[in-house]
Motif scaffolding. Sequence first.
Motif, mmCIF file in Angstrom:
data_model
loop_
_atom_site.group_PDB
_atom_site.id
_atom_site.type_symbol
_atom_site.label_atom_id
_atom_site.label_comp_id
_atom_site.label_asym_id
_atom_site.label_seq_id
_atom_site.Cartn_x
_atom_site.Cartn_y
_atom_site.Cartn_z
ATOM 1 N N LEU A 1 0.829 -1.203 0.000
ATOM 2 C CA LEU A 1 0.000 0.000 0.000
ATOM 3 C C LEU A 1 0.867 1.259 0.000
ATOM 4 N N VAL A 2 1.888 1.267 0.863
ATOM 5 C CA VAL A 2 2.759 2.438 0.943
ATOM 6 C C VAL A 2 3.505 2.642 -0.367
ATOM 7 N N SER A 3 3.928 1.563 -0.986
ATOM 8 C CA SER A 3 4.686 1.676 -2.227
ATOM 9 C C SER A 3 3.831 2.202 -3.375
ATOM 10 N N VAL A 4 2.572 1.777 -3.431
ATOM 11 C CA VAL A 4 1.694 2.211 -4.513
ATOM 12 C C VAL A 4 1.246 3.659 -4.316
ATOM 13 N N LEU A 5 0.921 4.022 -3.067
ATOM 14 C CA LEU A 5 0.380 5.354 -2.804
ATOM 15 C C LEU A 5 1.428 6.353 -2.329
ATOM 16 N N GLY A 6 2.531 5.845 -1.807
ATOM 17 C CA GLY A 6 3.468 6.735 -1.128
ATOM 18 C C GLY A 6 4.521 7.369 -1.998
ATOM 19 N N SER A 7 4.673 6.943 -3.250
ATOM 20 C CA SER A 7 5.748 7.498 -4.063
ATOM 21 C C SER A 7 5.585 8.992 -4.258
ATOM 22 N N ALA A 8 4.337 9.461 -4.311
ATOM 23 C CA ALA A 8 4.125 10.903 -4.455
ATOM 24 C C ALA A 8 4.603 11.659 -3.229
ATOM 25 N N ALA A 9 4.634 10.993 -2.075
ATOM 26 C CA ALA A 9 5.074 11.653 -0.851
ATOM 27 C C ALA A 9 6.569 11.933 -0.858
ATOM 28 N N THR A 10 7.290 11.343 -1.778
ATOM 29 C CA THR A 10 8.734 11.589 -1.856
ATOM 30 C C THR A 10 9.073 12.606 -2.924
ATOM 31 N N ALA A 11 8.076 13.090 -3.651
ATOM 32 C CA ALA A 11 8.351 14.006 -4.756
ATOM 33 C C ALA A 11 9.000 15.273 -4.244
ATOM 34 N N GLY A 12 10.091 15.677 -4.895
ATOM 35 C CA GLY A 12 10.777 16.902 -4.549
ATOM 36 C C GLY A 12 11.620 16.809 -3.296
ATOM 37 N N THR A 13 11.760 15.588 -2.719
ATOM 38 C CA THR A 13 12.593 15.458 -1.523
ATOM 39 C C THR A 13 13.814 14.636 -1.874
ATOM 40 N N THR A 14 14.112 13.612 -1.077
ATOM 41 C CA THR A 14 15.336 12.854 -1.317
ATOM 42 C C THR A 14 15.068 11.424 -1.759
ATOM 43 N N GLY A 15 13.969 11.248 -2.492
ATOM 44 C CA GLY A 15 13.740 9.999 -3.193
ATOM 45 C C GLY A 15 13.688 8.767 -2.329
ATOM 46 N N ALA A 16 14.550 7.795 -2.661
ATOM 47 C CA ALA A 16 14.463 6.455 -2.095
ATOM 48 C C ALA A 16 14.674 6.430 -0.586
ATOM 49 N N VAL A 17 15.572 7.267 -0.071
ATOM 50 C CA VAL A 17 15.828 7.256 1.373
ATOM 51 C C VAL A 17 14.584 7.684 2.140
ATOM 52 N N VAL A 18 13.932 8.757 1.680
ATOM 53 C CA VAL A 18 12.708 9.199 2.334
ATOM 54 C C VAL A 18 11.608 8.153 2.177
ATOM 55 N N MET A 19 11.531 7.527 1.004
ATOM 56 C CA MET A 19 10.529 6.484 0.788
ATOM 57 C C MET A 19 10.754 5.318 1.740
ATOM 58 N N LEU A 20 12.014 4.970 1.986
ATOM 59 C CA LEU A 20 12.315 3.880 2.921
ATOM 60 C C LEU A 20 11.906 4.249 4.341
ATOM 61 N N THR A 21 12.209 5.476 4.760
ATOM 62 C CA THR A 21 11.823 5.874 6.122
ATOM 63 C C THR A 21 10.309 5.932 6.261
ATOM 64 N N LEU A 22 9.625 6.332 5.199
ATOM 65 C CA LEU A 22 8.165 6.337 5.228
ATOM 66 C C LEU A 22 7.639 4.918 5.408
ATOM 67 N N THR A 23 8.209 3.966 4.688
ATOM 68 C CA THR A 23 7.788 2.570 4.799
ATOM 69 C C THR A 23 8.087 2.015 6.183
ATOM 70 N N LEU A 24 9.301 2.262 6.684
ATOM 71 C CA LEU A 24 9.679 1.740 7.998
ATOM 72 C C LEU A 24 8.801 2.321 9.100
ATOM 73 N N SER A 25 8.539 3.634 9.027
ATOM 74 C CA SER A 25 7.723 4.252 10.075
ATOM 75 C C SER A 25 6.282 3.751 10.026
ATOM 76 N N THR A 26 5.765 3.502 8.823
ATOM 77 C CA THR A 26 4.409 2.966 8.698
ATOM 78 C C THR A 26 4.318 1.565 9.286
ATOM 79 N N LEU A 27 5.382 0.767 9.118
ATOM 80 C CA LEU A 27 5.397 -0.603 9.636
ATOM 81 C C LEU A 27 5.833 -0.673 11.094
#
Length: 480
Positions: free
Chosen positions: A366-392
Amino acid sequence: MTTQTSTPAPAGKTGFQLPKWAGSFGFQIIAALIVGLGLGLLAKYTGSTKANPNALGTALQTIGSSYVSLLQTAVVPLIFTAVVSSISNLRAVSDAARLAWNTLLWFAITSLIAVLIGIGLGVLLQPGAGTGISQEAKYAGKSGDWWAFLTGLFPKNFLGLGASTTVTDGVATTAVSFNVLQILVIAIAVGIAALKVGKAAEPFLALNASALAVIQKVLWWIIRIAPLGTVGLIGNAVAVYGWDTIGSLGKFTVAIYIGLALVLFVVYPALVRSHGLSVRQYFSGVWPAVQLAFVSRSSIGTLPLTQRVTERNLGVPRAYASFAVPLGATTKMDGCAAIYPAVAAIFVAQFFGIQLDFTQYLLIALVSVLGSAATAGTTGAVVMLTLTLSTLGLPLAGVGLVLAIDPILDMGRTAVNVAGQALIPAIVAKRQGILDEALYNAPRNGDPFSDDVDTSAVDPSAAAAPASGRDERELADAKA
């Protein structure tokens, strides 16, 4: 007396000439990769380090960073003018809303496939088991935040620009940054407003089209020197990180690259073939952008070339491509936002001895499908990973474990991102009947800019005519 005559050589054909294939953009990038690899190894084994680079290491770093800066400089005006122009051109299409909806739908479909592959590899290969790494890694960087995504949609100024100042040894340094998602929002609002204004906005739209033509010409010059930038980027990566940094994270690295390869060479070709298109033509068309993405590690920096190959090689109408590709560069990241966070989250859980259940695997998807937009304009994969880890609810300290090899992983991730950003517009255009299949199937010559013409000798008022004229013809055909 006999007089000998000789036939003069054709103009421009005198002297030594390189073979035709040597002048192709793809060959130049590959040659630059080899040269950069050699110079990087030379710098590394002559004592160059990240903290104390020698002369060669400094030169490679300067060349690479300067080239990325050139690419990023053109991003803001390109996105604004291209999106405004695309929205104004979409007025000729009765189903523009359906185009946008189908684009977002296929973004989600391919992201879901990619994240399922990532989860499967994480469970199968067990990358976090038996690494032998200590648990002392800390991470104090920026974390992913759903609220940051929502508030980030609202621009702080008209250009979506920000500035930060740091003080080091009494010297203040100010860096200017831009938020691509905010620029996209601004451009969409201006484009829609121009449509609503009607005839009074025609001078503005003509000026915007002219500016777009000028910006694209500047981008042509920047991208033509991509082989030089490639030498610096690859050389610096090898000199600073080397391939030995993979070390004890070998299983994790292998898992990521297997996943990326499956998406790029299995999933994407299957989608291309299922839509009745040539897989060979897809790869030959998109490859220049994939190569540049691999070495630059920047989807945004590669955006100009991605959009160009999507239009010129894959046959997607400019009116649609100039909307879909910039949108994809901010929200369509199968490498950074699907494969990588899925495998990395499982790696972190295994490393810390945490057992994931079925619900948590669903959350990763769910985070991967919906969350990629949450990393737009920031630091890409690292922020996406922290978003996933914090959600889990997994330890954010796990991010620090993989940062050492992040540049090596980022090359492959970005290449897959860009390949997908060009694929989806082509698929949607095919499904909607607006794809120029003759252009898609046309022979490639390795140069995505070969059909550019010199407009310096023509009436300046006609400079933007080829682009807008082509759009009108394509959209009229599609509408008919």
